[in-house]
Scaffold this motif. Sequence first.
Motif, mmCIF file in Angstrom:
data_model
loop_
_atom_site.group_PDB
_atom_site.id
_atom_site.type_symbol
_atom_site.label_atom_id
_atom_site.label_comp_id
_atom_site.label_asym_id
_atom_site.label_seq_id
_atom_site.Cartn_x
_atom_site.Cartn_y
_atom_site.Cartn_z
ATOM 1 N N LEU A 48 -43.224 -33.491 6.168
ATOM 2 C CA LEU A 48 -42.949 -32.905 4.957
ATOM 3 C C LEU A 48 -43.111 -30.865 4.357
ATOM 4 O O LEU A 48 -41.873 -30.224 4.889
ATOM 5 N N ALA A 52 -40.330 -28.411 4.754
ATOM 6 C CA ALA A 52 -40.357 -27.094 3.303
ATOM 7 C C ALA A 52 -40.448 -25.949 3.902
ATOM 8 O O ALA A 52 -39.962 -24.839 3.590
ATOM 9 N N VAL A 57 -37.240 -29.017 1.841
ATOM 10 C CA VAL A 57 -38.490 -29.821 0.315
ATOM 11 C C VAL A 57 -39.542 -28.443 -0.227
ATOM 12 O O VAL A 57 -39.207 -27.799 0.074
ATOM 13 N N GLN A 59 -42.229 -28.959 -3.029
ATOM 14 C CA GLN A 59 -42.976 -29.581 -3.873
ATOM 15 C C GLN A 59 -44.078 -29.534 -4.924
ATOM 16 O O GLN A 59 -43.536 -27.534 -5.435
ATOM 17 N N TYR A 66 -43.203 -34.469 -3.658
ATOM 18 C CA TYR A 66 -41.800 -33.237 -2.809
ATOM 19 C C TYR A 66 -40.195 -33.866 -3.404
ATOM 20 O O TYR A 66 -39.966 -35.459 -3.362
#
Length: 269
Positions: A48, A52, A57, A59, A66
């Motif tokens: 992740l 990101a 991705v 959050q 996510y």
Amino acid sequence: FGPPLGAHSPIQRCLDLLELLAEAPEGLALAALAARLRLPKSAVHRVLALLAARGFVRQDEATQHYALTLKLPSLGLRFLAGTGVPDLAQPVLDQLASRTHELARLAIVDGDGLVWCAKAQGAGAGLRYDADTARRVILHVTATGKIWLSTLPEAHAIDIVRREGRIGGPGVGPCAIRTLAALRRDLRETRRRGYGVAIEEGESGVAAIAVVVHPQRDTSKPACATVSIAGPLARMGAARRAELACEARASADAIADLWPVKRAAAKAA
């Protein structure tokens, strides 16, 4: 070439995570992602963090969930635009929708599946059926999926649906096929009929028909796409389904005459 990719290779984890998040637009918590992927939270968090950092991705600050950004679909749209498929198909779909007064759609073959990529709505105000594009087709409950599967060797078609893992599952219509044996029978009937039919299989109250597109109408080549027409069941009786199949076939042939798109564009230039 190195060892084969295992079920828990970093690349496999990344792809599995993207596919899981694609089905959860509201996002998922780290613990939920780890549980569904059957991986340690630390391993999922590393993937992740990489996604990101690359902008795939994000959050949510409030929920800590996510979710995917729009970077991945934007890449797909850029690729699709580069193929020329939307420019080729949209005028044909617009005309088909105008003639039939129903929803006309194009799905393109993508590996062992289909993706909705263009549509035109021909129904006016009142009773109508609409649907999203840019989603993968659920093969066993759609006219589009069944007509494409019917062009494949039966064992291969059944294996694709088995691996898809959605047969007998939730989120489909009341008349959906529930077993592989029933699917085999339906695919044989679809092959005999020459066009796909789905009646309240994907959704309640909706019926659809579909035909395949073969490049240059050459049936010795694998199907490259499908053209379908869908609408409220109240307007989609057996006689009209047969009429709409002829309309869809004419539109599929128009698209087939210009396929493959890049080659057609190059000749025109």
